[in-house]
Write a protein that holds these residues in place. Structure first.
Motif, PDB file in Angstrom:
ATOM      1  N   ALA A 263       0.829  -1.207   0.000  1.00  0.00           N
ATOM      2  CA  ALA A 263       0.000   0.000   0.000  1.00  0.00           C
ATOM      3  C   ALA A 263       0.868   1.264   0.000  1.00  0.00           C
ATOM      4  N   GLU A 264       2.009   1.219   0.694  1.00  0.00           N
ATOM      5  CA  GLU A 264       2.937   2.348   0.664  1.00  0.00           C
ATOM      6  C   GLU A 264       3.427   2.606  -0.765  1.00  0.00           C
ATOM      7  N   VAL A 304      -3.321   2.892   5.176  1.00  0.00           N
ATOM      8  CA  VAL A 304      -2.107   3.605   4.757  1.00  0.00           C
ATOM      9  C   VAL A 304      -2.466   4.904   4.050  1.00  0.00           C
ATOM     10  N   SER A 305      -3.533   4.898   3.249  1.00  0.00           N
ATOM     11  CA  SER A 305      -3.930   6.100   2.522  1.00  0.00           C
ATOM     12  C   SER A 305      -4.334   7.207   3.482  1.00  0.00           C
ATOM     13  N   ALA A 306      -4.975   6.835   4.577  1.00  0.00           N
ATOM     14  CA  ALA A 306      -5.372   7.839   5.563  1.00  0.00           C
ATOM     15  C   ALA A 306      -4.150   8.469   6.227  1.00  0.00           C
ATOM     16  N   GLU A 307      -3.089   7.677   6.361  1.00  0.00           N
ATOM     17  CA  GLU A 307      -1.860   8.170   6.987  1.00  0.00           C
ATOM     18  C   GLU A 307      -1.016   8.992   6.012  1.00  0.00           C
ATOM     19  N   ARG A 365      -3.943   6.068  -6.822  1.00  0.00           N
ATOM     20  CA  ARG A 365      -4.340   5.078  -5.818  1.00  0.00           C
ATOM     21  C   ARG A 365      -5.454   4.173  -6.329  1.00  0.00           C
ATOM     22  N   THR A 366      -5.343   3.813  -7.599  1.00  0.00           N
ATOM     23  CA  THR A 366      -6.264   2.865  -8.217  1.00  0.00           C
ATOM     24  C   THR A 366      -5.476   1.612  -8.571  1.00  0.00           C
ATOM     25  N   VAL A 418       8.695  -6.100  -2.043  1.00  0.00           N
ATOM     26  CA  VAL A 418       7.467  -5.322  -1.854  1.00  0.00           C
ATOM     27  C   VAL A 418       7.766  -4.192  -0.873  1.00  0.00           C
ATOM     28  N   GLY A 419       7.309  -2.999  -1.204  1.00  0.00           N
ATOM     29  CA  GLY A 419       7.545  -1.851  -0.339  1.00  0.00           C
ATOM     30  C   GLY A 419       8.694  -0.972  -0.785  1.00  0.00           C
TER      31      GLY A 419
END
Length: 843
Positions: A263-264, A304-307, A365-366, A418-419
């Motif tokens: 997600a990051e 993660v998006s909220a952060e 973010r899609t 990943v990441g």
């Protein structure tokens, strides 16, 4: 150059042309002369050191928010972006990063030089510029345009940058600063930067129609347009849009830590980078498992998006595309093909799709989530091979290894954890290729004449090297070097050596492995020039080894890089065993310290005379006298006696001899160092040809960079061309400061003592001066080899006639002079290197 880089000031609407800002009309007029300009400039070679030095100066300014250049460039960027963009540029322009790039992509720090890739053959190769290189820059990445030109400069090209008329002048100002940082003017003349719209067809045709290569940053339309304008044979280097994705095994997909890292990657840069994930593949064929995973990943993405609040919302066109894709996926839910998970505020979307074919995401973010069993990876993805770039693999070690191979077969060029999909490493290839190789040509010269065996680099026969000016820095001594080691970054401390301690306490020197390799390759070229023939000679390495002393190890490395036959014997007290090894293995060339080789030849004189096979002697650390050379030639049949290298433990190799360099004359290793010769008493340059203190600045050291280092040697520049044909500067070594000892209130030069005995008496043994205190006067003992020593009175007479200081001190009752004979093994030598201690001071 001072701490801040001087540079022209840009003005709105102007173009940069070879260091000068010009208006539209002037740029248009000059475009017609572009082919002639390129031909003229390309005749002057561009040393990579010039590029490295200028970029390092500019990078230093960009890392300082208080510098004028930082402030100017920051004014071209949105306030929030300036620190990030300028930090990225500063990092990419450091010497360390650019040197690593050169090593990775072109094999070394001086790829433009015509050197021998296999020293056993007289074949020369180099990387040459493609010529006129046109860069068509993207409009969405401020750092790309100037860095692309820097790559073109590293490859030696004439560079023309085309940016959009709507772009800021950041690239022009930065390139102007790089050009101004080079006092030689070689960089400014190789850079043209124009801002104009792609609709100006005449200018595009003028640029591309004359190009030898075109680097295109952008989508398929930009690449296609450049290809249509490129002349026949022009190399089109595509840096187009790419698609990247993640691939997760079942175990990785169940790990919340992996999903958070993924997600990051999605949230960083709003998926605007080519390496951002647009699709997540799951190693499954089960649609229910796929849907469950998509729901769990949506939860982690929401967290993660909220952060990480969005850095830039999509524009109207981008939002329209997101809405269209999302609504189409909702419609396909009724067919059992898709399932949509989306934030209520529209900040992110996860689109589960049962069809494995790769689809581009509308970004922001899609993310698509699709099934793809590992056995079908290559077949499914290969149709999109032209567009694939990065794949992040989540799995164990065996999964990463196996899946990487399958992904490479499909067309992926880059696999990451990943990441860290958007992270890279220094020297990393871009889109599966090295940029510098795409901006260069590999050229070769095959020479058949035997005279080329002693020519290591063809460029040295053409013109003197272009050397940077001495840095604006204070002089550095040995104490300063040792003190600085305490603060040396551990990354740069990979190889430790200690000096032999012949002129004082042993000193520590530290190198990186890359620095050491670069130095050994340069010294190997010097050894070729000195007459060593790796295709024919059988070499024995008889330097001292152990105790962190570097001579044996260094010459092992040098001979290894020459692909030479070598016997790594090392100096040892058992002279008979060493001689037996030399004869048994048919050595015809020996490397070592003169004092040790002198002992060896005399200890095993009968065996060496009988063998008669030692043809070449290469020495280091000391010098043979003329009489010693005569003995080796007349009595032992040695044909070549030459310095293997002039160097020091802290600086590394500094010079080399050619067949025309007699005595202590050496060519300077200008690939590694620049040399100043300063007055013996004042910190100012001497007149050409006058003796002075040797001060070196190291060019090729990543960590322990030694600038204006006073090495402790005296010397003078040798004027005029060298008979060997090389234009590389020469120097004559005149001894060390330690060769002068104060005794009886007078200064006595050791070398004058040796020269007096050699010229007056024909003495060709070793000489050692021992100074001791006395009851009423100091005592100086001249110790000589008993095999060659003349009578004491003859010695005293020669010294009185040639060394006036000794005669005066003795006459005035300030000095007691004695002559002593001794066996060679009784002379005092340094324990580490075996060097003769020329002056033993017992006071």
């Amino acid at each position: 150059m001072t701490a801040s880089v001087l540079h022209p000031v840009s003005r709105p609407g102007l173009h940069l042309w070879q260091g000068e800002f010009v208006d539209e009309a002037e740029a248009g007029r000059r475009l017609a002369d572009l082919p002639e300009l390129a031909a003229r400039v390309l005749t002057r070679p561009l040393p990579t050191e010039v590029v490295l030095g200028a970029c390092a100066l500019v990078g230093r300014d960009l890392a300082d928010p208080a510098s004028a250049l930082y402030g100017r460039l920051a004014g071209h960027l949105p306030a929030g972006e300036a620190p990030v963009v300028l930090a990225e540029l500063a990092g990419m322009l450091t010497r360390e990063v650019l040197e690593r790039k050169l090593r990775r992509e072109l094999g070394g720090l001086r790829p433009e030089r015509l050197t021998r890739p296999d020293a056993r053959e007289t074949v020369y190769e180099a990387w040459a510029p493609v010529g006129l290189l046109v860069h068509i820059a993207p409009g969405n990445a401020a750092a790309v345009a100037p860095l692309s030109v820097v790559e073109g400069l590293l490859a030696g090209n004439v560079n023309v940058l085309k940016t959009s008329s709507s772009d800021s002048a950041l690239a022009l100002d930065l390139l102007a600063a790089i050009g101004a940082a080079d006092r030689c003017g070689l960089l400014a003349e190789r850079v043209i930067a124009l801002r104009f719209p792609s609709s100006r067809r005449a200018w595009l045709e003028a640029l591309c129609g004359q190009a030898d290569a075109i680097a295109v940053w952008g989508g398929e339309d930009a690449v296609r347009a450049a290809g249509e304008l490129a002349p026949s044979g022009c190399r089109v280097v595509e840096w187009g849009h790419r698609i990247s994705f993640a691939y997760l095994t079942r175990r990785a997909a169940s790990d919340d830590g992996v999903l958070d890292a993924l997600a990051e990657d999605v949230c960083r840069l709003e998926q605007q980078a080519c390496s951002s994930p647009q699709v997540v593949y799951l190693d499954t064929e089960d649609t229910d498992e796929l849907s469950g995973f998509a729901g769990r990943f949506a939860e982690r993405l929401a967290k993660v998006s909220a952060e990480r609040p969005a850095s830039a919302p999509p524009g109207p066109a981008e939002q329209a595309e997101i809405t269209t894709v999302q609504q189409l996926a909702r419609l396909e839910q009724h067919l059992g093909l898709t399932r949509v998970f989306a934030a209520e505020d529209g900040s992110w979307r996860v689109l589960a799709d049962t069809r494995p074919a790769l689809d581009a995401s509308p970004l922001y973010r899609t993310v698509w989530v699709k099934p793809l069993p590992r056995h079908a990876v290559t077949a499914t993805l290969r149709p999109m091979r032209r567009y694939l770039q990065t794949a992040a693999v989540g799995g164990d070690r065996a999964d990463v290894a196996a899946l990487s191979r399958a992904l490479f077969a499909a067309g992926v060029t880059r696999v990451t954890p990943v990441g860290s999909m958007l992270d890279g490493y220094e020297g990393e290839p871009h889109d599966g290729v090295y940029a510098l190789q795409r901006y260069s040509r590999r050229v070769s010269v095959r020479a058949a004449d035997a005279g080329f065996r002693t020519v290591a680099c063809l460029d040295d026969l053409v013109a003197p090297p272009v050397l940077p000016t001495a840095p604006d820095a204070p002089l550095l001594g040995k104490e300063g070097v040792q003190h600085a080691l305490a603060a040396l970054d551990p990354r740069h401390a990979q190889l430790y050596f200690r000096s032999g301690g012949s002129t004082g306490a042993p000193a520590l020197s530290v190198f990186t492995c890359d620095d050491y390799d670069n130095q050994m390759r340069a010294a190997a070229d010097g050894l070729l020039t000195a007459g060593f023939d790796p295709a024919r000679d059988r070499a024995a390495n008889l330097f001292y080894c152990g105790g962190m002393y570097g001579s044996f190890i260094s010459f092992f490395s040098i001979l290894e890089r020459l692909n030479a036959t070598q016997l790594p014997i090392a100096a040892g007290p058992d002279h008979a065993a060493v001689a037996e090894a030399l004869v048994t293995h048919r050595a015809d060339t020996v490397f070592g310290m003169p004092s040790y080789l002198w002992q060896l030849f005399h200890a095993e004189a009968d065996r060496f005379r009988s063998y008669g096979g030692i043809r070449k002697v290469f020495y280091g650390g000391e010098h043979f006298t003329a009489e010693q050379r005569r003995v080796l030639t007349d009595e032992f049949g040695v044909e070549v006696i030459r310095s293997a290298a002039y160097g020091s433990t802290d600086l590394g190799p500094l010079g080399y001899q050619c067949a025309s360099c007699g005595g202590s004359v050496h060519h300077v290793l200008t690939d590694l160092h620049t040399l100043e010769i300063l007055d013996p008493h004042e910190d100012r340059p001497v007149a050409p040809g006058e003796p002075g203190r040797l001060v070196f600045t190291s060019l090729a050291r990543s960590g322990q960079r030694l600038e204006r280092y006073e090495i402790g040697d005296l010397g003078r520049a040798v004027q005029g061309p060298c008979p060997c044909g090389s234009h590389v500067p020469r120097l004559e070594l005149l001894g060390r400061y330690g060769d002068v000892v104060r005794v009886g209130t007078y200064f006595v030069n050791y070398r004058r003592v040796v020269r007096a005995l050699e010229e007056r008496l024909g003495y060709h043994g070793e000489v050692q001066l021992v100074v001791a205190p006395g009851a009423g006067r100091e005592r100086l003992t001249v110790r000589l080899d008993e095999q060659y020593a003349p009578g004491p009175e003859a010695v005293r007479g020669a010294l009185a006639a040639e060394v006036a200081e000794l005669a005066a001190a003795e006459t005035e009752g300030l000095l007691s002079l004695a002559v002593q004979t001794a066996r060679r093994e009784e002379f005092e030598r340094t324990a580490t290197s075996g060097k003769l201690r020329t002056v033993v001071d017992l006071r």
